[in-house]
Design a protein around this motif. Structure first.
Motif, PDB file in Angstrom:
ATOM      1  N   LEU B  17      45.336  -5.725   7.744  1.00 34.81           N
ATOM      2  CA  LEU B  17      45.286  -7.175   7.949  1.00 34.81           C
ATOM      3  C   LEU B  17      44.215  -7.587   8.949  1.00 34.81           C
ATOM      4  O   LEU B  17      43.968  -8.777   9.139  1.00 34.81           O
ATOM      5  CB  LEU B  17      46.654  -7.688   8.397  1.00 34.81           C
ATOM      6  CG  LEU B  17      47.781  -7.564   7.353  1.00 34.81           C
ATOM      7  CD1 LEU B  17      49.099  -8.009   7.949  1.00 34.81           C
ATOM      8  CD2 LEU B  17      47.461  -8.372   6.105  1.00 34.81           C
ATOM      9  N   ALA B  18      43.578  -6.615   9.591  1.00 29.31           N
ATOM     10  CA  ALA B  18      42.568  -6.915  10.603  1.00 29.31           C
ATOM     11  C   ALA B  18      41.230  -7.283   9.978  1.00 29.31           C
ATOM     12  O   ALA B  18      40.263  -7.536  10.685  1.00 29.31           O
ATOM     13  CB  ALA B  18      42.396  -5.731  11.552  1.00 29.31           C
ATOM     14  N   ASP B  19      41.160  -7.300   8.655  1.00 32.57           N
ATOM     15  CA  ASP B  19      39.907  -7.640   7.985  1.00 32.57           C
ATOM     16  C   ASP B  19      40.045  -8.958   7.231  1.00 32.57           C
ATOM     17  O   ASP B  19      40.982  -9.136   6.452  1.00 32.57           O
ATOM     18  CB  ASP B  19      39.510  -6.514   7.036  1.00 32.57           C
ATOM     19  CG  ASP B  19      38.161  -6.781   6.383  1.00 32.57           C
ATOM     20  OD1 ASP B  19      37.155  -6.248   6.872  1.00 32.57           O
ATOM     21  OD2 ASP B  19      38.128  -7.540   5.388  1.00 32.57           O
ATOM     22  N   ARG B  20      39.104  -9.844   7.445  1.00 33.45           N
ATOM     23  CA  ARG B  20      39.168 -11.186   6.887  1.00 33.45           C
ATOM     24  C   ARG B  20      39.203 -11.167   5.362  1.00 33.45           C
ATOM     25  O   ARG B  20      39.952 -11.909   4.741  1.00 33.45           O
ATOM     26  CB  ARG B  20      37.935 -11.959   7.359  1.00 33.45           C
ATOM     27  CG  ARG B  20      37.927 -13.429   6.994  1.00 33.45           C
ATOM     28  CD  ARG B  20      36.552 -14.025   7.201  1.00 33.45           C
ATOM     29  NE  ARG B  20      36.115 -13.899   8.594  1.00 33.45           N
ATOM     30  CZ  ARG B  20      35.490 -14.885   9.249  1.00 33.45           C
ATOM     31  NH1 ARG B  20      35.242 -16.045   8.636  1.00 33.45           N
ATOM     32  NH2 ARG B  20      35.105 -14.699  10.480  1.00 33.45           N
ATOM     33  N   THR B  21      38.363 -10.321   4.772  1.00 35.16           N
ATOM     34  CA  THR B  21      38.328 -10.217   3.309  1.00 35.16           C
ATOM     35  C   THR B  21      39.687  -9.782   2.771  1.00 35.16           C
ATOM     36  O   THR B  21      40.188 -10.332   1.790  1.00 35.16           O
ATOM     37  CB  THR B  21      37.256  -9.202   2.865  1.00 35.16           C
ATOM     38  OG1 THR B  21      36.008  -9.585   3.420  1.00 35.16           O
ATOM     39  CG2 THR B  21      37.153  -9.150   1.358  1.00 35.16           C
ATOM     40  N   ARG B  22      40.301  -8.821   3.447  1.00 39.47           N
ATOM     41  CA  ARG B  22      41.606  -8.343   2.967  1.00 39.47           C
ATOM     42  C   ARG B  22      42.687  -9.390   3.159  1.00 39.47           C
ATOM     43  O   ARG B  22      43.558  -9.567   2.300  1.00 39.47           O
ATOM     44  CB  ARG B  22      41.973  -7.021   3.647  1.00 39.47           C
ATOM     45  CG  ARG B  22      41.126  -5.859   3.133  1.00 39.47           C
ATOM     46  CD  ARG B  22      41.657  -4.517   3.542  1.00 39.47           C
ATOM     47  NE  ARG B  22      41.643  -4.288   4.969  1.00 39.47           N
ATOM     48  CZ  ARG B  22      40.697  -3.578   5.593  1.00 39.47           C
ATOM     49  NH1 ARG B  22      39.697  -3.026   4.916  1.00 39.47           N
ATOM     50  NH2 ARG B  22      40.756  -3.397   6.888  1.00 39.47           N
ATOM     51  N   GLN B  48      32.599  -2.706  -6.005  1.00 37.05           N
ATOM     52  CA  GLN B  48      33.107  -1.463  -5.409  1.00 37.05           C
ATOM     53  C   GLN B  48      33.708  -1.703  -4.033  1.00 37.05           C
ATOM     54  O   GLN B  48      34.756  -1.151  -3.701  1.00 37.05           O
ATOM     55  CB  GLN B  48      31.983  -0.433  -5.263  1.00 37.05           C
ATOM     56  CG  GLN B  48      31.495   0.167  -6.574  1.00 37.05           C
ATOM     57  CD  GLN B  48      30.330  -0.600  -7.144  1.00 37.05           C
ATOM     58  OE1 GLN B  48      30.310  -1.830  -7.093  1.00 37.05           O
ATOM     59  NE2 GLN B  48      29.358   0.092  -7.698  1.00 37.05           N
ATOM     60  N   ALA B  49      33.008  -2.522  -3.259  1.00 43.00           N
ATOM     61  CA  ALA B  49      33.492  -2.815  -1.904  1.00 43.00           C
ATOM     62  C   ALA B  49      34.865  -3.477  -1.974  1.00 43.00           C
ATOM     63  O   ALA B  49      35.785  -3.090  -1.244  1.00 43.00           O
ATOM     64  CB  ALA B  49      32.505  -3.707  -1.168  1.00 43.00           C
ATOM     65  N   VAL B  50      35.016  -4.441  -2.878  1.00 45.90           N
ATOM     66  CA  VAL B  50      36.303  -5.132  -3.006  1.00 45.90           C
ATOM     67  C   VAL B  50      37.373  -4.160  -3.493  1.00 45.90           C
ATOM     68  O   VAL B  50      38.504  -4.163  -3.001  1.00 45.90           O
ATOM     69  CB  VAL B  50      36.190  -6.350  -3.951  1.00 45.90           C
ATOM     70  CG1 VAL B  50      37.553  -6.951  -4.241  1.00 45.90           C
ATOM     71  CG2 VAL B  50      35.270  -7.395  -3.346  1.00 45.90           C
TER      72      VAL B  50
END
Lengths: 115, 115
Positions: B17-22, B48-50
């Motif tokens: 949860l510490a990542d904005r995208t996630r 791929q990144a997603v």
DNA sequence: GACTTAGTCAAGCAGATGCTTTATCAAGCT
DNA sequence: AGCTTGATAAAGCATCTGCTTGACTAAGTC
């Protein structure tokens, strides 16, 4: 009405809570103030390392440090925890709503078949 | 009675949860299922990144991926969010209790002086 | 069978993180 | 003034993370 907390703050907060030692420290501080030395005592790691962990908690607003003689008493700033909780709660609520709507929809279909 | 969630799981969950995208992806999934491609579309980064971000969410139990034709629909597993919420709530409650006790104590002192 | 679509796997890289050690500082003790 | 205590500052290092690119696979289309 939405409580919009800015993303950078949430990044820092969740990142801070992603470490066991730091969660430990937060839990300890929820029982009352403690100095850096007191917080460091239970751990195998150096005092400096614990001081750095406290720095992380401080930078994201969860903890604040003051001074008293040579010591630096730390205390929790619980309104910061609110930001994390409210983000999570919001997502969970949206999901729960969606499930409810889906179930209601299925129930209506079921009713239709039985009639 | 305490709901004891194991530390490694909380590590992984808060880190996820510490990542904005996630967090974005979780919020999107709280509105309903979506495929990897659909989730990736809004972002400048590669598919791929997603997919890797979804992998992180999957490894900590927040999201699950199934298969439908060539696509991989993802959905939220909200009972996992529960673990994070309950940890935070517990710490906050402990702090609130402590503040209450302190205030009660001060109130009693105050009363004492006035009598 | 050849081509496209939707996605995974794997290697590589720049930057962040968690610790260490050494050095430094400020407050209190003798 | 010198020594000790409680802590911060800074540099170094191994590991982890977020992303990229290139290669591959499975399912569906022509």
């Amino acid at each position: 009405m939405e409580v919009t907390v800015d993303d950078e703050r949430l990044d820092a907060m969740f990142a801070a809570l992603a470490d066991r030692t730091r969660r430990d420290i937060v839990a300890r501080l929820s029982e009352g103030e403690a100095t850096v030395g007191e917080l460091a005592a239970p751990y195998a790691m150096s005092l400096q390392a614990v001081s750095q962990h406290i720095g992380v908690l401080e930078r994201c607003g969860l903890v604040s440090r003051s001074r008293h003689r040579q010591t630096r008493p730390c205390r929790l700033e619980p309104q910061a925890l609110e930001a994390a909780v409210s983000w999570i709660e919001e997502s969970r609520r949206a999901w729960a709503d969606r499930v409810d709507r889906l179930e209601a929809h299925l129930a209506r279909l079921q009713e239709g078949y039985q009639r």
